[in-house]
Scaffold this motif. Structure first.
Motif, PDB file in Angstrom:
ATOM      1  N   MET A   1       0.842  -1.174   0.000  1.00  0.00           N
ATOM      2  CA  MET A   1       0.000   0.000   0.000  1.00  0.00           C
ATOM      3  C   MET A   1       0.890   1.240   0.000  1.00  0.00           C
ATOM      4  N   ARG A   2       0.487   2.221  -0.788  1.00  0.00           N
ATOM      5  CA  ARG A   2       1.233   3.466  -0.894  1.00  0.00           C
ATOM      6  C   ARG A   2       0.859   4.404   0.256  1.00  0.00           C
ATOM      7  N   VAL A   3       1.869   5.088   0.802  1.00  0.00           N
ATOM      8  CA  VAL A   3       1.667   6.067   1.874  1.00  0.00           C
ATOM      9  C   VAL A   3       2.403   7.341   1.474  1.00  0.00           C
ATOM     10  N   HIS A   4       1.647   8.418   1.306  1.00  0.00           N
ATOM     11  CA  HIS A   4       2.204   9.717   0.942  1.00  0.00           C
ATOM     12  C   HIS A   4       2.552  10.485   2.206  1.00  0.00           C
ATOM     13  N   LEU A   5       3.737  11.092   2.228  1.00  0.00           N
ATOM     14  CA  LEU A   5       4.192  11.845   3.393  1.00  0.00           C
ATOM     15  C   LEU A   5       4.538  13.283   3.021  1.00  0.00           C
ATOM     16  N   GLY A   6       4.159  14.196   3.914  1.00  0.00           N
ATOM     17  CA  GLY A   6       4.538  15.594   3.791  1.00  0.00           C
ATOM     18  C   GLY A   6       4.691  16.171   5.179  1.00  0.00           C
ATOM     19  N   SER A   7       5.568  17.145   5.321  1.00  0.00           N
ATOM     20  CA  SER A   7       5.800  17.714   6.647  1.00  0.00           C
ATOM     21  C   SER A   7       6.284  19.147   6.507  1.00  0.00           C
ATOM     22  N   ASP A   8       6.714  19.682   7.600  1.00  0.00           N
ATOM     23  CA  ASP A   8       7.494  20.915   7.603  1.00  0.00           C
ATOM     24  C   ASP A   8       8.782  20.607   8.349  1.00  0.00           C
ATOM     25  N   HIS A   9       9.555  21.637   8.651  1.00  0.00           N
ATOM     26  CA  HIS A   9      10.840  21.424   9.327  1.00  0.00           C
ATOM     27  C   HIS A   9      10.681  20.710  10.669  1.00  0.00           C
ATOM     28  N   ALA A  10       9.579  20.975  11.383  1.00  0.00           N
ATOM     29  CA  ALA A  10       9.373  20.352  12.694  1.00  0.00           C
ATOM     30  C   ALA A  10       9.039  18.866  12.577  1.00  0.00           C
ATOM     31  N   GLY A  11       8.607  18.437  11.410  1.00  0.00           N
ATOM     32  CA  GLY A  11       8.274  17.034  11.211  1.00  0.00           C
ATOM     33  C   GLY A  11       9.298  16.265  10.408  1.00  0.00           C
ATOM     34  N   LEU A  12      10.359  16.926   9.994  1.00  0.00           N
ATOM     35  CA  LEU A  12      11.350  16.308   9.118  1.00  0.00           C
ATOM     36  C   LEU A  12      11.972  15.048   9.714  1.00  0.00           C
ATOM     37  N   GLU A  13      12.331  15.080  10.992  1.00  0.00           N
ATOM     38  CA  GLU A  13      12.963  13.918  11.631  1.00  0.00           C
ATOM     39  C   GLU A  13      12.024  12.717  11.614  1.00  0.00           C
ATOM     40  N   LEU A  14      10.769  12.926  11.985  1.00  0.00           N
ATOM     41  CA  LEU A  14       9.823  11.815  11.979  1.00  0.00           C
ATOM     42  C   LEU A  14       9.556  11.339  10.559  1.00  0.00           C
ATOM     43  N   GLY A  33       8.302  15.805   0.596  1.00  0.00           N
ATOM     44  CA  GLY A  33       9.153  16.841   1.155  1.00  0.00           C
ATOM     45  C   GLY A  33       8.676  17.323   2.508  1.00  0.00           C
ATOM     46  N   PRO A  34       9.507  18.144   3.096  1.00  0.00           N
ATOM     47  CA  PRO A  34      10.755  18.703   2.598  1.00  0.00           C
ATOM     48  C   PRO A  34      11.874  17.657   2.621  1.00  0.00           C
ATOM     49  N   PHE A  35      12.942  17.986   1.936  1.00  0.00           N
ATOM     50  CA  PHE A  35      14.051  17.050   1.819  1.00  0.00           C
ATOM     51  C   PHE A  35      15.285  17.513   2.589  1.00  0.00           C
ATOM     52  N   VAL A  36      15.279  18.775   2.994  1.00  0.00           N
ATOM     53  CA  VAL A  36      16.351  19.335   3.827  1.00  0.00           C
ATOM     54  C   VAL A  36      15.709  20.221   4.877  1.00  0.00           C
ATOM     55  N   TYR A  37      16.415  20.424   5.960  1.00  0.00           N
ATOM     56  CA  TYR A  37      15.911  21.270   7.036  1.00  0.00           C
ATOM     57  C   TYR A  37      15.945  22.736   6.616  1.00  0.00           C
ATOM     58  N   ASP A  38      14.797  23.398   6.761  1.00  0.00           N
ATOM     59  CA  ASP A  38      14.676  24.835   6.510  1.00  0.00           C
ATOM     60  C   ASP A  38      13.706  25.360   7.561  1.00  0.00           C
TER      61      ASP A  38
END
Length: 169
Positions: A1-14, A33-38
């Motif tokens: 099953m496909r799972v799409h993920l998106g976050s911001d900088h505060a969720g990047l680690e998880l 994304g994101p792919f780098v911390y900003d």
């Protein structure tokens, strides 16, 4: 099953942790994304894309879910819920993860990266992904009321019990 993920900088680690966890547990993650911390990135950029990914898959008949992650999860939930066909629930416990699926047939889960440990949030996502919608008539009816409102902008009719002694507004 496909799972799409998106976050911001505060969720990047998880999000990064979940990418590995999902693969290890037989899921197909899609990272929006994101792919780098900003520290000043904007969560709608990534969470709307995760929601669109889920909606697109489902429109094609493919089972998929989404996970959006931020500091509290609130804004990310709001963003994902702007996508037509998405029902995103903010979860903060295993119980809310179960109820999001069983009662609301949520297809995207939002978690707060600053609210819980990575292990706790991973567990919330796991519970969400492995819980089925109950299909109970009352839940189907309520979801349909929301879907109808989304399509038409018309409020569902008030039940007779709400009209007794009140203005009904």
């Amino acid at each position: 099953m496909r799972v799409h993920l998106g976050s911001d900088h505060a969720g990047l680690e998880l999000k990064d942790h979940l990418m590995t966890w999902l693969v290890d547990n037989g899921y197909e993650p899609v990272d929006h994304g994101p792919f780098v911390y900003d520290a000043v990135d904007d969560y709608p950029v990534f969470c709307l894309r995760a929601g669109e990914g889920v909606a697109g898959d489902r429109a094609e008949g493919q089972a998929s879910f989404g996970v959006v992650i931020g500091g509290s999860g609130n804004g990310e939930q709001m963003a994902a819920n702007k996508v037509e066909g998405i029902r995103c629930a903010l979860v903060w416990s295993e119980e809310t993860a179960v109820l999001a699926r069983e009662h609301n047939d949520a297809n995207v889960v939002s978690v707060g990266g600053r609210m819980h440990s990575v292990d706790e949030m991973t567990r919330f996502v796991e519970v969400f992904l492995t819980t089925s919608f109950s299909g109970d008539e009352r839940h189907v009816r309520r979801i349909e009321q929301l879907s109808t409102y989304d399509r038409t902008g018309e409020l569902p009719p008030l039940p007779a019990s709400a009209l007794q002694g009140g203005s009904g507004a």
